[in-house]
Design an enzyme around this catalytic site. Structure first.
Site, PDB file in Angstrom:
ATOM      1  CG  ASP A   9     -16.345   3.434 -51.590  1.00 50.78           C
ATOM      2  OD1 ASP A   9     -17.258   2.698 -51.201  1.00 50.78           O
ATOM      3  OD2 ASP A   9     -16.520   4.386 -52.384  1.00 50.78           O
ATOM      4  CB  ILE A  10     -14.374   7.997 -54.541  1.00 50.74           C
ATOM      5  CG1 ILE A  10     -13.922   9.463 -54.643  1.00 50.74           C
ATOM      6  CG2 ILE A  10     -15.745   7.787 -55.194  1.00 50.74           C
ATOM      7  CD1 ILE A  10     -13.588   9.914 -56.048  1.00 50.74           C
ATOM      8  CG  ASN A  23     -24.332   8.606 -68.202  1.00 52.98           C
ATOM      9  OD1 ASN A  23     -25.147   9.523 -68.289  1.00 52.98           O
ATOM     10  ND2 ASN A  23     -24.496   7.544 -67.432  1.00 52.98           N
ATOM     11  N   GLY A  31     -20.693   1.500 -62.088  1.00 52.10           N
ATOM     12  CA  GLY A  31     -19.359   1.904 -61.637  1.00 52.10           C
ATOM     13  C   GLY A  31     -19.378   2.925 -60.515  1.00 52.10           C
ATOM     14  CB  VAL A  32     -17.021   5.647 -59.631  1.00 56.62           C
ATOM     15  CG1 VAL A  32     -17.045   6.601 -60.809  1.00 56.62           C
ATOM     16  CG2 VAL A  32     -16.710   6.376 -58.346  1.00 56.62           C
ATOM     17  CG  ASP A  33     -22.817   7.875 -62.588  1.00 56.36           C
ATOM     18  OD1 ASP A  33     -23.246   7.930 -63.753  1.00 56.36           O
ATOM     19  OD2 ASP A  33     -23.169   8.643 -61.667  1.00 56.36           O
ATOM     20  CB  SER A 116     -12.204   7.380 -69.284  1.00 56.13           C
ATOM     21  OG  SER A 116     -13.119   8.368 -69.683  1.00 56.13           O
ATOM     22  CB  VAL A 119     -18.133   1.509 -68.107  1.00 51.34           C
ATOM     23  CG1 VAL A 119     -19.086   1.518 -69.287  1.00 51.34           C
ATOM     24  CG2 VAL A 119     -18.680   0.674 -66.959  1.00 51.34           C
ATOM     25  CE1 TYR A 120     -19.040   5.493 -70.824  1.00 53.99           C
ATOM     26  CE2 TYR A 120     -18.041   7.641 -70.449  1.00 53.99           C
ATOM     27  CZ  TYR A 120     -19.163   6.839 -70.626  1.00 53.99           C
ATOM     28  OH  TYR A 120     -20.415   7.415 -70.597  1.00 53.99           O
TER      29      TYR A 120
HETATM   30  N1  APR Z   1     -14.452   4.544 -55.533  1.00 59.38           N
HETATM   31  C1  APR Z   1     -13.411   4.882 -56.317  1.00 59.38           C
HETATM   32  N2  APR Z   1     -13.236   4.426 -57.578  1.00 59.38           N
HETATM   33  C2  APR Z   1     -14.176   3.557 -58.052  1.00 59.38           C
HETATM   34  C3  APR Z   1     -15.306   3.162 -57.296  1.00 59.38           C
HETATM   35  C4  APR Z   1     -15.408   3.699 -55.987  1.00 59.38           C
HETATM   36  N3  APR Z   1     -16.452   3.383 -55.201  1.00 59.38           N
HETATM   37  N4  APR Z   1     -16.046   2.309 -58.077  1.00 59.38           N
HETATM   38  C5  APR Z   1     -15.393   2.163 -59.243  1.00 59.38           C
HETATM   39  N5  APR Z   1     -14.274   2.914 -59.239  1.00 59.38           N
HETATM   40  C6  APR Z   1     -13.258   3.053 -60.289  1.00 59.38           C
HETATM   41  C7  APR Z   1     -13.121   1.930 -61.260  1.00 59.38           C
HETATM   42  O1  APR Z   1     -12.311   0.880 -60.710  1.00 59.38           O
HETATM   43  C8  APR Z   1     -12.419   2.628 -62.418  1.00 59.38           C
HETATM   44  O2  APR Z   1     -11.009   2.608 -62.211  1.00 59.38           O
HETATM   45  O3  APR Z   1     -13.604   4.165 -61.074  1.00 59.38           O
HETATM   46  C9  APR Z   1     -12.915   4.091 -62.312  1.00 59.38           C
HETATM   47  C10 APR Z   1     -13.836   4.535 -63.421  1.00 59.38           C
HETATM   48  O4  APR Z   1     -14.677   3.452 -63.812  1.00 59.38           O
HETATM   49  P1  APR Z   1     -16.246   3.670 -64.163  1.00 59.38           P
HETATM   50  O5  APR Z   1     -16.991   3.960 -62.944  1.00 59.38           O
HETATM   51  O6  APR Z   1     -16.650   2.507 -64.987  1.00 59.38           O
HETATM   52  O7  APR Z   1     -16.285   5.005 -65.062  1.00 59.38           O
HETATM   53  P2  APR Z   1     -15.898   5.220 -66.583  1.00 59.38           P
HETATM   54  O8  APR Z   1     -14.941   4.227 -67.084  1.00 59.38           O
HETATM   55  O9  APR Z   1     -15.548   6.671 -66.674  1.00 59.38           O
HETATM   56  O10 APR Z   1     -17.281   4.948 -67.338  1.00 59.38           O
HETATM   57  C11 APR Z   1     -18.335   5.869 -67.128  1.00 59.38           C
HETATM   58  O11 APR Z   1     -19.843   4.125 -66.545  1.00 59.38           O
HETATM   59  O12 APR Z   1     -20.900   3.973 -64.546  1.00 59.38           O
HETATM   60  C12 APR Z   1     -21.044   4.376 -65.838  1.00 59.38           C
HETATM   61  O13 APR Z   1     -22.654   6.161 -65.741  1.00 59.38           O
HETATM   62  C13 APR Z   1     -21.289   5.851 -65.942  1.00 59.38           C
HETATM   63  O14 APR Z   1     -21.836   5.728 -68.246  1.00 59.38           O
HETATM   64  C14 APR Z   1     -20.823   6.095 -67.341  1.00 59.38           C
HETATM   65  C15 APR Z   1     -19.640   5.178 -67.491  1.00 59.38           C
END
Ligand code: APR
Length: 331
Positions: A9-10, A23, A31-33, A116, A119-120
């Site tokens: 978990d980052i 975003n 998600g990770v955000d 990306s 969600v992206y």
């Molecule tokens: N630690 C590490 N990696 C993680 C964690 C975590 N705690 N949570 C999720 N991930 C991974 C997901 O499994 C995925 O492989 O992070 C990667 C990116 O996924 P997203 O978080 O959905 O990001 P992204 O695809 O870039 O979409 C960005 O999603 O959360 C919203 O605000 C954000 O609008 C933006 C969009």
């Protein structure tokens, strides 16, 4: 410096900077955000509000607040629309601008999620490829340790054709130590006995290929001596070699300064890959460290698969090793 691929978990990573897949508003999300904002606490959002957003492909930096990391680098990945809208270019720019921002803040360790790939909707295998290639290219010219953090195994998919090829090769070559021990013993029994340690025996190839003195000299050559000789023969610099081996500078210095240094097997294999040795010479280099490729080891078979195909890209090899839960090369 090395690129590590780790499952974690980052928000738990004790590094100088973690990268957030944000975003353009930089005001949080899922998600990770979401994970990063929850772990950092409300001060992170307060600071983000002062940044005025961030365009796709760019990056901005804040403090880490309650996170173990000192900084959070917020970057905005492209939304996947099929690949025809410069998505790859924007994703490359996310990694590059984040790394440049980390370097500008004297970070020595940085952790990335798969930008990306959630969600992206960027196809995960292509997202991995862009991450590994862009980070790997940057590390060829910079001293930084980077972690590519994979949150869940399912999100780490590599190209099916590469994975399928590796899986088939393992099936063909993997020797299950429990059922084939007797056969293996027989096979090894048939091999000529190793020459006594310092016997001036005939070289492994016909004498006309190399002088007896040279052969005896190479018999006594240590791992470190053979490695440095090979680097010279290949016309490489030390830095080129240890970076291609995904080995950090400190470990290389230890090996260079201690003629009798005994590396781990993944480290010895990493240098065989960096030197782009054919299997026979790779086997010889491993032998100097007291190891041998074994078909009772999946990681050895995977490395053999790539060497046999002349693919010495250590990041691609590590992707495959990671996918099969094997320890990675180098690092
Ligand atoms: N630690 C590490 N990696 C993680 C964690 C975590 N705690 N949570 C999720 N991930 C991974 C997901 O499994 C995925 O492989 O992070 C990667 C990116 O996924 P997203 O978080 O959905 O990001 P992204 O695809 O870039 O979409 C960005 O999603 O959360 C919203 O605000 C954000 O609008 C933006 C969009």
């Amino acid at each position: 410096m090395p690129l590590y691929i780790v499952r974690n978990d980052i928000t738990k990573m004790k590094v100088d900077a973690i990268v957030n897949a944000a975003n353009e508003s930089l005001l949080g999300g899922g998600g990770v955000d979401g994970c990063i904002h929850r772990a950092a606490g409300p001060e992170l959002l307060e600071e983000c509000r002062t940044l005025g957003g961030c365009p796709t492909g760019s990056a901005k930096i804040t403090k880490g607040y309650r996170l173990p990391a000192k900084y959070v680098i917020h970057t905005v990945g492209p939304v996947w629309h099929g690949g025809g809208h410069r998505e790859k270019e924007k994703l490359v720019s996310c990694y590059r601008s984040s790394l440049e921002l980390a370097a500008a803040h004297n970070c020595e360790t940085v952790a990335f999620p798969l930008i990306s790939a959630g969600v992206y909707r960027y196809p995960k295998d292509q997202a991995i490829q862009v991450a590994v290639d862009t980070i790997g290219a940057y590390l060829r010219g910079h001293e930084l340790t980077v972690y590519l953090v994979v949150y869940d195994k399912s999100s780490f998919q590599i190209g099916r054709e590469r994975l399928a090829g590796v899986a088939a090769y393992i099936d063909d070559h993997y020797v299950d130590v429990h059922t084939d021990a007797a056969a293996e013993r027989q096979r090894f029994a048939a091999l000529p006995a190793d020459p006594p340690p310092c016997a001036a025996t005939a070289p492994s190839r016909p004498p006309q290929d190399r002088s007896l003195d040279e052969a005896v000299e190479k018999l006594d050559e240590s791992f470190s001596q053979m490695l440095l000789r090979k680097i010279g023969e290949k016309g490489m610099t030390d830095a080129q070699c240890y970076k291609k081996a995904n080995i950090d500078r400190k470990l290389f210095s230890k090996i260079r300064s201690d003629t009798h240094y005994r590396p781990s097997k993944p480290t010895a294999m990493a240098f065989a890959v960096a030197l782009e040795l054919p299997l026979e010479e790779a086997q010889e280099l491993l032998g100097k460290a007291g190891f041998a490729f074994s078909h009772a080891s999946k990681s050895d078979i995977i490395v053999e698969y790539f060497i046999a195909r002349g693919n010495y890209n250590i990041y691609e090899i590590n992707e495959a090793l990671f996918a099969f839960d094997q320890s990675l090369l180098g690092g």
